[in-house]
Design a protein around this motif. Sequence first.
Motif, PDB file in Angstrom:
ATOM      1  N   LYS A 265      -3.020   9.096   4.464  1.00  0.00           N
ATOM      2  CA  LYS A 265      -4.321   8.386   3.740  1.00  0.00           C
ATOM      3  C   LYS A 265      -3.871   7.115   3.069  1.00  0.00           C
ATOM      4  O   LYS A 265      -2.649   7.250   2.319  1.00  0.00           O
ATOM      5  N   GLU A 266      -4.227   5.851   3.316  1.00  0.00           N
ATOM      6  CA  GLU A 266      -3.597   4.548   2.752  1.00  0.00           C
ATOM      7  C   GLU A 266      -4.336   4.136   1.584  1.00  0.00           C
ATOM      8  O   GLU A 266      -5.655   4.230   1.464  1.00  0.00           O
ATOM      9  N   GLN A 267      -3.673   3.715   0.557  1.00  0.00           N
ATOM     10  CA  GLN A 267      -4.137   3.211  -0.762  1.00  0.00           C
ATOM     11  C   GLN A 267      -3.589   1.879  -0.877  1.00  0.00           C
ATOM     12  O   GLN A 267      -2.276   1.849  -1.303  1.00  0.00           O
TER      13      GLN A 267
ATOM     14  N   TYR B 212       0.732  -1.272   0.080  1.00  0.00           N
ATOM     15  CA  TYR B 212       0.093  -0.164  -0.115  1.00  0.00           C
ATOM     16  C   TYR B 212       0.908   1.258  -0.068  1.00  0.00           C
ATOM     17  O   TYR B 212       1.899   1.068   0.349  1.00  0.00           O
TER      18      TYR B 212
ATOM     19  N   ARG C 213     -12.329  -1.355   6.453  1.00  0.00           N
ATOM     20  CA  ARG C 213     -11.054  -0.237   6.267  1.00  0.00           C
ATOM     21  C   ARG C 213     -10.406  -0.635   5.083  1.00  0.00           C
ATOM     22  O   ARG C 213      -9.954   0.162   3.998  1.00  0.00           O
TER      23      ARG C 213
ATOM     24  N   THR D 259       0.981   5.522   0.808  1.00  0.00           N
ATOM     25  CA  THR D 259       0.277   6.537   1.729  1.00  0.00           C
ATOM     26  C   THR D 259       0.710   8.005   1.289  1.00  0.00           C
ATOM     27  O   THR D 259       1.849   8.043   0.595  1.00  0.00           O
TER      28      THR D 259
ATOM     29  N   ASN E  74      -9.933   1.043   1.459  1.00  0.00           N
ATOM     30  CA  ASN E  74      -8.724   1.583   1.035  1.00  0.00           C
ATOM     31  C   ASN E  74      -8.296   0.831  -0.474  1.00  0.00           C
ATOM     32  O   ASN E  74      -7.260   1.354  -0.934  1.00  0.00           O
TER      33      ASN E  74
END
Length: 230
Positions: free
Chosen positions: A70-72, A63, A183, A65, A187
């Motif tokens: 904010k996490e993707q 992932y 969550r 950030t 994400n």
Amino acid sequence: MTNSWVVERLRSVPLFRELSNEELTSIVAISQVRTYQPKSYVFMQGDLLENVYFIHSGTIKIYKTDRNGKEQIVSILQNGEMFPHIGFFRKGSYPAHAEVMEESTLIVIPIKDFEETLMLFPVLSIKLFRVMSEKIIDLQNRLEEQILHNTYEQIVLLLLRLTKTNALPQGKLYRLTTHLTNRELANMIGTSRETVSRTLNQMKRKGLILVDDDGYYLVDAEQLEKEIFM
């Protein structure tokens, strides 16, 4: 740890499965096997890019950030997969975090040594290009999903994608092989946890998904496809 032990684990990786013993011996010579515990990091976004990793067992979350934290989530990787998918023939840093979700045994190869091996064995290079092409197509499909589909449809498509990459068939259903929180699912497609929670509850009422006694999702892929394609 014997060479034969490492060879057997290399053969579990699709990229190496069809190599000859001579070719595998060359890979073993530059490989290390490491075990990582849950919640630890294989590397972090921005670290110096040094190694390429192949998963013998376990689950790794990749992932990114942003500056606000904010996490993707880019992908959830499991047995036989490699990461990162960029970095060959270039210098730089890892473009994302690699976090261990379940205890993982990884085959670790320094990128410099791996690049030299790729040049020695063209068949390995061709297979690697195929893997990377599939990843590019997957990213293109995800972008298309975000442009052309509403949030409900994106969640449906996410679950369908997970049945192909992170699931095992169980009767007419598919059992996801990774515990994913609302969550984390949110994400993966850039929406809110609340939206995912509402949508999953709606799907449960429709009988499109179930949760087993161990907390894993059971997905009715056939019925989910009808939500989009009928």
